[in-house]
Structure formats: C-alpha cells, structure tokens
Design an enzyme around this catalytic site. Sequence first.
Site, PDB file in Angstrom:
ATOM      1  N   GLY A  74     -15.047  -2.227   8.430  1.00 10.85           N
ATOM      2  CA  GLY A  74     -15.441  -1.274   9.523  1.00 10.85           C
ATOM      3  C   GLY A  74     -16.233  -2.075  10.409  1.00 10.85           C
ATOM      4  O   GLY A  74     -17.391  -2.715   9.990  1.00 10.85           O
ATOM      5  N   GLN A 102       0.525  -1.308  -0.089  1.00 11.18           N
ATOM      6  CA  GLN A 102       0.136  -0.073   0.183  1.00 11.18           C
ATOM      7  C   GLN A 102       0.785   1.248  -0.071  1.00 11.18           C
ATOM      8  O   GLN A 102       1.766   1.116   0.702  1.00 11.18           O
ATOM      9  CB  GLN A 102      -1.047  -0.085   1.377  1.00 11.18           C
ATOM     10  CG  GLN A 102      -1.821   1.308   1.278  1.00 11.18           C
ATOM     11  CD  GLN A 102      -2.788   1.091   2.450  1.00 11.18           C
ATOM     12  OE1 GLN A 102      -2.207   1.760   3.444  1.00 11.18           O
ATOM     13  NE2 GLN A 102      -3.844   0.169   2.260  1.00 11.18           N
ATOM     14  N   CYS A 140      -6.957   6.506   4.992  1.00  7.29           N
ATOM     15  CA  CYS A 140      -6.267   6.749   6.348  1.00  7.29           C
ATOM     16  C   CYS A 140      -6.998   8.214   6.884  1.00  7.29           C
ATOM     17  O   CYS A 140      -6.789   9.160   6.154  1.00  7.29           O
ATOM     18  CB  CYS A 140      -4.620   6.744   6.365  1.00  7.29           C
ATOM     19  SG  CYS A 140      -4.234   7.117   7.829  1.00  7.29           S
TER      20      CYS A 140
END
Length: 311
Positions: A185, A54, A84
């Site tokens: 999430g 990433q 982020c």
Amino acid sequence: MAGVTDAPFRNLCRRLGADLATSEMLTSDRRLWSSAKSRTRLPSDDEPEPRSVQIAGADPHMMAEAARANAALGAEIIDINMGCPAKKVCNQAAGSALMQDVARVEAILRAVVEAVDLPVTLKMRTGWDRDHRNGVEIAQIAETIGIQALAVHGRTRADAYRGEAEYDTIRAIKAAVSIPVLANGDIDSPLKAREVLDHTGADGLMIGRAAQGNPWLFREIRHYLTSGDILPSPTRDEICTTLIAHVQGLHALYGIPRGVRVARKHIGWYLESMPQGSALRARINRIEDAETQLHAIETALLQPSKEILAA
C-alpha cells in the site's frame, strides 16, 4: 492489478529485482477458463520460478478444485485473493468481501490448503471497513490452518484505494503471527519502503500500482535497502528499450490487434511523468497497428517533445 500483471509485466518486474511476481487474479470457476482473458492468466512453463498463481472465489469446493487444476498446470504457489475491492468481485462475495464472513474465510483457506501439496499464501486487507478491522483475527486463523505467508494491503475494503494506507494494523498482524507478512500500500519509493518496513516490522514488501510504468522501482528499493544509496533514474534510452520489449511481449501474448490495445495503458503509464506526456499518450492511443505503435514509442522517447507533437 488484474489486466496489468500479465506474463510480460511479471517477467519484466522479476528481471528488474522483484523476488516474486504473482499472476493476475484468476476466477475459481473453471468453466470460464476457456475464455481468451482467462487463458492468458494461466501459469506458463516459460515463466521464472517460483510460479505463483492467484485465485479468487467464494465457494470452498470450487477454490480447492481451482487450486488443484493450477497445480497440475505448473503453479508452484497458490495465492488466495481476499484483497480485491472491485465491485464486480465483491458482488460475488469474493475478494475482500470475504473478510466480513470469517466462517467462509476459514472454510476456503482450509479447503485450498488441504487440496494441494504446495505453499498457499493469502492476500488480504486490514478489514471490511474502519469499524471492522479484523485483519488480526483472519491472520491468526490463516496461520493455524497452514497458510505460509500473508500480504496485507493497508486499507479496508470500504477504503478501496482512497486516502493514505494505514500501517498500524499491518504491524499488529505481524506481531500476532509467526509466518512471513508482506506490507502493501502506497510504497512508491525506496525511502517509503524503508519507512514501511521499519514501522510495520514486516518481512517484506509487495508493490502494486507504483510499478505501473516504473518497473525500475524494484531494483531501486532493493539497492537502497542493501546499500543505503539511491540509484539514478533510468535513462531515456533504457526506458525506450524496456518499453519496446514490454510492448513486443504484449503483442506476442495477446496477438494483434488485442495486444496493441492492451499496450496502450502501459505506454501511458511510462509516459505519464514526461513532458507533454498526455498529448503523446493521446496520439499513440489512436494507433491501430503494431509496427506503428513501436515506432511511435521510439519517437516519443528519443526525440524532443516539440518534434513529436509536430509529427
């Protein structure tokens, strides 16, 4: 998950059922790659395939160069971070801050896709804030440019990690594109995993914070989704064996004494839900050498709590 999902943790999650474990977020500024922190985040040949790296940044040219460099180092998937919410990242107009600048998003995605002959994936949020949920728009742009898959965290950048994740936007994103979408999430149990998949229609799940101290979550979710049965929790013996191997991997990666310091947070997460967990964590956090740290883990997990605290 920067500072958490290093190679020992990724390898452990893969062994316990994760299909893919993406590296910690790596800056696109290659001038910083010589730092001790960045060196541990670069792809390694001894990691299981496919190796996903990433990258984060706000400049299309630098992101493209970072993608090329990681491909040369052995990355097999390039993942772009637009999820982020950390201030130090967003203050550089990177991470989820990019979602308020759709033109820049498009430029970065295009530059990276054109830079490498590898699958490029995107981690994103549902939007910048609750009044600007533009996840569907960005997802459609990403698909048009050639992004191969999306991972969507069910919060806006403004939400950070507060409140409960909302899955309606993930469902809308899934309905708007044909590429795979992973829901992310608050997925912290097999039952929640099934609920989120059913609600969003997502093709898969991404687990983050819930795996801290509980890497068995991956095998539990996999087992439940395929069989409908709930696996028993790991025994203390298994927890002890797994944690010791994890910490030894951290010692090997970072060296001593840095590995001892890095291990403390992981040990704390493993002990968090145990009786006297806070006291045990405080005691172990005072340890400075590797062998004593490993012995303390074994003592904490395999002896009664009263004996540990009296030691």
